[in-house]
Design a protein around this motif. Structure first.
Motif, PDB file in Angstrom:
ATOM      1  N   ASP A  59       0.834  -1.199   0.000  1.00 50.58           N
ATOM      2  CA  ASP A  59       0.000   0.000   0.000  1.00 50.58           C
ATOM      3  C   ASP A  59       0.864   1.243   0.000  1.00 50.58           C
ATOM      4  O   ASP A  59       0.463   2.294  -0.445  1.00 50.58           O
ATOM      5  N   SER A  60       2.087   1.089   0.519  1.00 45.65           N
ATOM      6  CA  SER A  60       2.945   2.271   0.567  1.00 45.65           C
ATOM      7  C   SER A  60       3.871   2.345  -0.645  1.00 45.65           C
ATOM      8  O   SER A  60       4.763   3.163  -0.683  1.00 45.65           O
ATOM      9  N   ASP A  80      -6.686   4.881  -3.506  1.00 47.00           N
ATOM     10  CA  ASP A  80      -6.726   3.510  -2.997  1.00 47.00           C
ATOM     11  C   ASP A  80      -6.340   2.565  -4.125  1.00 47.00           C
ATOM     12  O   ASP A  80      -6.575   2.860  -5.301  1.00 47.00           O
ATOM     13  N   VAL A 120      -3.200  15.108   5.185  1.00 45.79           N
ATOM     14  CA  VAL A 120      -3.669  13.714   5.156  1.00 45.79           C
ATOM     15  C   VAL A 120      -5.086  13.615   4.590  1.00 45.79           C
ATOM     16  O   VAL A 120      -5.489  12.570   4.105  1.00 45.79           O
ATOM     17  N   ARG A 149      -3.291  13.971  -0.054  1.00 43.98           N
ATOM     18  CA  ARG A 149      -2.664  12.675   0.236  1.00 43.98           C
ATOM     19  C   ARG A 149      -1.827  12.185  -0.948  1.00 43.98           C
ATOM     20  O   ARG A 149      -1.003  11.277  -0.818  1.00 43.98           O
ATOM     21  N   TYR A 189       2.266   9.373  -2.559  1.00 45.88           N
ATOM     22  CA  TYR A 189       2.509   8.446  -3.672  1.00 45.88           C
ATOM     23  C   TYR A 189       3.267   9.121  -4.804  1.00 45.88           C
ATOM     24  O   TYR A 189       3.229   8.668  -5.948  1.00 45.88           O
ATOM     25  N   LEU A 194       5.454  13.947   7.137  1.00 46.69           N
ATOM     26  CA  LEU A 194       4.323  13.048   6.917  1.00 46.69           C
ATOM     27  C   LEU A 194       4.722  11.880   6.011  1.00 46.69           C
ATOM     28  O   LEU A 194       4.317  10.741   6.228  1.00 46.69           O
ATOM     29  N   GLU A 251       7.637  10.526   5.752  1.00 48.97           N
ATOM     30  CA  GLU A 251       8.446   9.582   6.532  1.00 48.97           C
ATOM     31  C   GLU A 251       7.566   8.721   7.422  1.00 48.97           C
ATOM     32  O   GLU A 251       7.772   7.523   7.552  1.00 48.97           O
ATOM     33  N   ARG A 252       6.576   9.351   8.012  1.00 50.84           N
ATOM     34  CA  ARG A 252       5.694   8.583   8.896  1.00 50.84           C
ATOM     35  C   ARG A 252       4.847   7.604   8.073  1.00 50.84           C
ATOM     36  O   ARG A 252       4.628   6.469   8.471  1.00 50.84           O
ATOM     37  N   TYR A 253       4.389   8.063   6.932  1.00 53.70           N
ATOM     38  CA  TYR A 253       3.507   7.255   6.085  1.00 53.70           C
ATOM     39  C   TYR A 253       4.222   6.002   5.600  1.00 53.70           C
ATOM     40  O   TYR A 253       3.668   4.910   5.592  1.00 53.70           O
ATOM     41  N   HIS A 254       5.465   6.165   5.194  1.00 55.83           N
ATOM     42  CA  HIS A 254       6.189   5.032   4.619  1.00 55.83           C
ATOM     43  C   HIS A 254       7.030   4.284   5.638  1.00 55.83           C
ATOM     44  O   HIS A 254       7.644   3.274   5.296  1.00 55.83           O
ATOM     45  N   GLY A 255       7.083   4.763   6.868  1.00 51.27           N
ATOM     46  CA  GLY A 255       7.779   4.057   7.937  1.00 51.27           C
ATOM     47  C   GLY A 255       9.219   3.756   7.558  1.00 51.27           C
ATOM     48  O   GLY A 255       9.942   4.624   7.058  1.00 51.27           O
ATOM     49  N   GLU A 289      13.236   5.922   4.109  1.00 50.69           N
ATOM     50  CA  GLU A 289      14.653   6.198   3.830  1.00 50.69           C
ATOM     51  C   GLU A 289      14.995   5.841   2.382  1.00 50.69           C
ATOM     52  O   GLU A 289      15.591   6.622   1.654  1.00 50.69           O
TER      53      GLU A 289
END
Lengths: 335, 565
Positions: free
Chosen positions: B173-174, B196, B378, B382, B386, B436, B438-442, B446
């Motif tokens: 999804d990411s 989506d 968000v 959004r 992507y 955001l 960075e947080r979204y893709h965890g 990087e």
């Protein structure tokens, strides 16, 4: 600094990824329902408590500090550094106070800190990396606005003690108006009603800290605790006759991509000298037993009020010095 | 019998003993002919070690990273072998498995997102019986090899139904849109509107001429029926006659007709309220059509796939700016959760008789407020999560020193200082986006940030004619030559020029932030070529350099070729 959180983090679902990010999800403290920073389980926290009596200028100092921290002029060119706020509401409250209440004079500069007594810290995530190819190192910097213990109710005192117990470092603010030998040199508009002497407040704070640190040491944790004793409103010092205007503290520091510990050493010497010359040796002697202590002088606004009882503009002076020294002592950044 | 899977072991010298133990435990798989292992100790004396290592690293189907503090500290292991391995994993060429040998702080390493072994990530040396750890690792490797063999067998089956499969690790999804390229058919795609993902076989097919439903998507209980599995192409005459298109099964958005065949490139144009995003997008489209396309007409065609959105954009922005020569007001913050992008298909004709290569360029326009606050981003922007590439627009007066010069010069209308007076940092929107993202893709962030092209662009570059006391002959103040190929050298010179300019005006925060990206370049553009007067009227419209960031991003994404001379 809190212990590394990797062991705990292994068992927790990090609040990253599309599902949690779309909702900007946070964990809630099971005790007080406070919305915790989303990265709390992964990033070590550095709790910096800013302690001072009423009118020492804690809130304006924190607001100026936040501004300089986020503007990032202090960061070195050699490494990637980023500061991002994790508590936007608290940040906005401080900025509102600084920009509207203080600068534009839309409200009287509140003698007791604003936002009014709050246990909510302002939190910044500090990210560092020596190059884009290396993993980021992250720290949460928590700034607590802590009034002097003597101004608190019994319930607030308990919070105060806990705050000190978990602190990684302390910035103790002293307003020049609260130092009797200096206050007499200040213009009448800058004088304050008689309050508890700053040395007494510092003494009682250090006593409490010593009791707690002794307890901590028995628990096996380090007592490496930087204490920055800081004269706030350093712009007022120009009224003090014994103060040499060529002193380092009165020079503006633009944090122009360069910060050196040499400055900090010079300022420590100058402030100690100033306190000694102006008859405030007690402040120096109280801190003699503290292993990691430095003296600083800062000005959150850079100016005193003018004849219309307003601040002409904001030019914060040296507000970051205590924090950069703390970062250095805690091994976060090297200069 | 199938040929064995080659496994490459990356390790630090100090871990040779542990490597030997791993080899011992893998011997049953080796005897069965399932795997062959290779590591630096296999190098025959006298051969070119580096060449040999590189050959095996590039050919191995499975790469084991033997993680220890020494491994992470070694520049050779980290920068050369590990980064190469991860790139191959991202490109779907190999499977990378980290093996945690000794206690190490690896949670933020570039491989942190990959499933590591042993199963609970407990370092091998900390197990009471280390043999148990090795057995667990051997089982994990066997499972991975089995899955790999199964996947390798799949394409031949899927070709029968005209469907190619993607590596699931690339299509989470990411995952980013830039990698969503197939030569024939993509089965899982992302809706450009609601963002989506969905399976193409789940879409309704509707007529674009009269809105009739031509083929209903399967009901939820029909998930394993041929009706769902046979994804129909829309190029048959019955669909062409009706200009048929698919509808997103989530939001009902009318998808571009080529959604399953073209690579989608989402160019996230991010900037604060006064950065001039709408003017810039209008200018990009105008320049693409009027200047770039005529030069490439023989080899490229450009088709708008969202004529309604383009019509609205023409009415609201392009016509006022390019025909009426009037400045358009700032885009208002939206209240809708979804935004319809402008989509253009770039089709590259092939002279060798092969099928033409297609890419869809997606442009989203939004209000600066949507990029300023995470709460808004968000919900309303959004699409940046992507993005295939970022174009960050910076309004020059947001740099305090530039604003001071403008004030002193006193030649421009006061509203030009709006960005300065807003008190917002010039990097505010970039920082919000980055945080955001960075947080979204965890842990994948990087790697994504390393590969994403990022163009940091000073918009309204014409202002520098007013602020420089003696206007130097900046290259970016001249018009681009959109010849047959991209002039990379000129872009590099402009990058250097703009960096120097930003430094001169003390935009250190911008320079520092740029260090976060690996593929980054600075640009300066002007969407209109001059500033409007106090009534918001332009004397003339002569955009310059607007396409530079777009073309550079397309080059970096492998869509365009460049002249590097």
């Amino acid at each position: 600094m809190d212990p590394p959180k990797t062991a705990l983090a292994r068992h927790l679902q990090p609040l990253v990824g599309p599902f949690y990010t779309k909702e900007l999800a946070h964990r809630e403290c099971p005790h007080c329902r406070y919305l915790l920073p989303f990265n709390i389980e992964r990033v070590p926290s550095i709790n910096i408590v800013v302690v001072g009596d009423n009118s020492s200028g804690k809130s304006s100092y924190i607001a100026a500090l936040m501004r300089q921290l986020v503007e990032g002029q202090w960061m070195t060119r050699e490494q990637y550094t980023n500061v991002s706020c994790l508590t936007h509401e608290v940040e906005r409250a401080y900025y509102r106070f600084y920009e509207y209440d203080l600068l534009k004079g839309e409200n009287e500069p509140a003698p007791a800190g604003y936002p009014a007594f709050t246990t909510t810290p302002v939190i910044y995530e500090l990210s560092l990396s020596s190059s884009p190819r290396r993993p980021l190192q992250k720290f949460n910097i928590l700034l607590y606005d802590v009034p002097g213990r003597n101004h608190l109710s019994a319930e607030q005192r308990e919070w105060y003690s806990r705050c000190l117990l978990h602190a990684s470092a302390m910035i103790f603010l002293i307003a020049p108006e609260n130092l009797p030998a200096i206050a007499s040199s200040l213009p009448s508009s800058s004088r304050l009603p008689r309050q508890l002497e700053s040395s007494e407040l510092l003494h009682s704070t250090l006593q409490l800290l010593e009791q707690q640190r002794h307890f901590i040491e028995r628990g096996g944790r380090s007592s490496h605790f930087p204490l920055a004793v800081t004269l706030s409103k350093s712009d007022l010092l120009r009224f003090v006759h014994s103060f040499n205007v060529d002193f380092f503290v009165s020079r503006d520091c633009a944090y122009d991509n360069e910060t050196s510990l040499g400055d900090i050493e010079a300022i420590d010497r100058e402030v100690r000298e100033l306190l000694a010359v102006s008859g405030n040796r007690s402040l120096i002697s109280i801190t003699q037993e503290v292993p990691l202590v430095k003296f600083f002088a800062v000005s959150a606004l850079g100016h005193s009020v003018n004849s219309q009882e307003k601040f002409p503009n904001a030019e914060p002076c040296r507000c970051l010095d205590p924090v950069l020294w703390i970062f250095h002592e805690l091994g976060i950044m090297a200069y | 019998m199938e040929s064995p899977v080659e496994i490459f072991c990356c390790y630090a010298d100090r871990d040779q003993d542990l490597l030997a133990e791993l080899e011992t435990h893998l011997s049953p798989l080796r005897r069965q002919g399932v795997i062959v292992t290779w590591h630096s100790l296999n190098i025959i004396p006298g051969t070119n070690a580096e060449e040999e290592r590189s050959k095996h690293l590039n050919n191995a189907q499975v790469i084991l990273l033997l993680i220890s503090p020494d491994f992470l500290a070694s520049d050779h292991c980290y920068d050369q072998e590990m980064m190469r391995a991860i790139r191959r994993h991202q490109q779907g060429e190999a499977v990378v498995i980290p093996i945690i040998l000794r206690p190490t702080y690896w949670e933020e390493a570039p491989f942190a997102h990959l499933q590591a072994l042993p199963t609970d990530k407990k370092p091998v040396v900390t197990w009471y019986y280390p043999d148990e750890a090795w057995v667990d690792i051997t089982r994990g490797i066997k499972k991975a090899v089995k899955e790999l063999v199964r996947k390798l067998a799949l394409p031949s089956q899927s070709k029968k139904s005209g469907v190619s499969w993607q590596d699931s690790s690339r299509e989470g999804d990411s995952g980013k849109l830039a990698v969503e390229e197939t030569s024939s058919f993509d089965v899982i795609v992302r809706c450009p509107c609601c963002l989506d993902q969905f399976y193409v076989g789940d879409c309704d097919i509707v007529s674009r001429t009269d809105g009739r439903l031509l083929r209903k998507g399967p009901a939820p209980n029909e998930w394993r029926t041929p009706r769902r599995e046979n994804v129909e192409s829309l190029t048959s005459p019955k669909y062409l006659r009706q200009l048929a298109g698919r509808q997103c099964p989530h939001c009902g958005y009318g998808l571009p007709f080529n959604i399953e065949r073209a690579k989608n490139i989402s160019l996230a144009i991010v900037g604060d309220t006064y950065s001039g995003k709408s003017h810039y997008i209008a200018s990009v489209i105008h320049t693409l059509r009027e200047r770039w396309l005529p030069e490439h007409r023989k080899s490229v065609s450009l088709t708008c796939l969202t004529p309604e959105v383009e019509h609205k954009y023409y009415h609201d922005v392009i016509r006022p700016v390019f025909v009426d020569k009037i400045s358009v007001p700032a885009t208002q913050p939206t209240s809708y959760d979804v935004s319809e992008p402008l989509i253009y298909e770039l089709k590259f004709k092939s002279s060798s008789g092969e099928a033409p290569k297609r890419v869809n360029l997606l442009f989203y326009d939004g209000s600066g407020e949507d990029y300023a606050w995470q709460e808004r981003m968000v919900r309303h922007a959004r699409h940046v999560m992507y993005a295939s590439a970022f174009i960050f627009l910076i309004d020059p007066p947001a740099l305090t020193e530039v604003a001071k010069h403008i004030e002193e010069a006193n030649q421009l209308p006061p509203f030009y200082l709006a960005a300065y007076r807003s008190g917002r940092s010039p990097v505010h929107a970039i920082k919000t986006t980055l945080e955001l993202f960075e947080r979204y893709h965890g842990s994948q962030a990087e790697n994504l940030l390393r590969s994403l092209p990022v163009a940091i662009t000073l918009s309204k570059a014409d202002l520098f004619r007013h602020v420089a006391s003696v206007a130097p002959a900046y290259r970016f103040l001249s018009h681009s030559r959109y010849g047959k190929s991209l002039h990379l050298q000129e872009m590099n010179a402009i990058d250097e020029e703009v960096r120097t300019l930003v430094k001169k005006y003390k935009g250190y925060s911008l320079l520092r932030l740029s260090q976060r990206f690996s593929t980054v370049s600075f640009f300066a553009t002007s969407a209109t070529g001059c500033a409007p007067d106090e009534m918001g009227r332009f004397r003339f419209i002569e955009p310059y350099r607007c396409l530079d960031p777009v073309l550079w991003a397309l080059y970096r994404l492998g869509v365009l070729h460049a002249d590097t001379r």
